[in-house]
Design an enzyme around this catalytic site. Sequence first.
Site, short mmCIF file in Angstrom:
data_model
loop_
_atom_site.label_atom_id
_atom_site.label_comp_id
_atom_site.label_asym_id
_atom_site.label_seq_id
_atom_site.Cartn_x
_atom_site.Cartn_y
_atom_site.Cartn_z
N LYS A 53 3.71 2.85 113.23
CA LYS A 53 4.49 2.69 112.15
C LYS A 53 4.37 1.64 111.79
O LYS A 53 3.78 1.03 110.25
CB LYS A 53 6.04 3.25 112.44
CG LYS A 53 5.96 4.52 112.32
CD LYS A 53 7.17 4.84 112.97
CE LYS A 53 7.20 6.23 113.58
NZ LYS A 53 8.67 6.84 114.20
N GLN A 97 14.31 4.58 115.81
CA GLN A 97 13.50 5.04 116.45
C GLN A 97 14.23 6.03 118.07
O GLN A 97 14.73 5.38 118.62
CB GLN A 97 12.61 3.72 117.24
CG GLN A 97 11.82 5.10 118.42
CD GLN A 97 10.76 5.88 117.57
OE1 GLN A 97 9.90 5.68 116.17
NE2 GLN A 97 10.05 6.98 117.33
N ASP A 120 13.82 7.65 107.46
CA ASP A 120 13.57 8.68 107.87
C ASP A 120 14.47 10.30 106.99
O ASP A 120 14.11 11.01 107.46
CB ASP A 120 14.31 8.87 109.16
CG ASP A 120 12.64 8.36 110.14
OD1 ASP A 120 12.03 8.08 110.38
OD2 ASP A 120 13.60 7.73 111.67
#
Length: 280
Positions: A53, A97, A120
């Site tokens: 990422k 995460q 997200d």
Amino acid sequence: MSAERIDGKKISQDIKDEVKVEVAELNARGIYPCLAVVLVGDDPASHVYVRNKIKACEYTGIKSVSINLPADTEENELLERVQELNADPSVHGILVQLPLPPQIDEDKVINAIDPDKDVDGFSPISVGRLSIGLPGFKSCTPAGIIELIRRSGVSIDGKNCVIVGRSNIVGKPMAMLLLRENGTVTVCHSHTKNLREITRQADILVAAIGKPEFFTACDIKDGAVVIDVGMDRDENGKLCGDVDFESASQKASYITPVPGGVGPMTIAMLMKNCVEAATR
Ligand code: NAP
């Protein structure tokens, strides 16, 4: 028939290149899109995801801030860090995460992220916005699948769309997005009766169950578009999808390979969401 392979590597690269241009335009206006990535603990797979990422941020010109916390971080400590990032105007997107260590309640943490920074698209507010058609962040994997279908020139409107899998990160948001595109949507799961009869009706089949090569040509309608979300291992430990690519290719009109199909789209869509967050 031999299906056309949908090239997720190329499409994701195109999207990252588009994002790069948008970032440069924002920079020219004095806006510097910035993603904060929070990683708790030493899970090796999570480290790889985070590294990828950050690499994508570097490529597109998005600033990234990495926050690495030890595995024994307390829930409150993490929640405080999230609040600090929520309050920081230079941070546009926040990504925590997953998975988190067992002492931390993941739902609480996701819920704590400002919905306007939830790149997200996992928070209940983002999911709620998506279901009632309000602007908000779309979960990256299903949003990437919509791009794969669209950029292959396939229309979703009126199509019989069958999704197998109902997880919060893939199946459910996928259903909402296909519905938004005027697909007629069926969601199947482990309690579904006559699953294979249902998949044989699909004009667009999205397989997201996590079972190696579970679907073969027999489960697919002639000319169907087959999207394989699975990231599984076959008996030799080789990466494969939920669909037997070789046999399904004989019946489908379009099909995504594993690897190189849906996989690369997730990060590309994350980059797109970061730009959207900064643009707002
Ligand atoms: P998950 O949370 O484990 O959910 C799996 C879903 O499949 C559940 O809804 C389950 O039904 C259903 N299912 C399992 N076995 C089934 C069967 N035999 N028949 C019908 N339905 C069945 O998985 P996930 O997180 O959605 O991930 C699914 C797959 O996609 C995995 O291989 C994962 O690695 C991959 N993935 C890839 C990406 C990417 O970027 N490419 C992103 C996310 C996930 P129940 O609800 O009834 O249990």
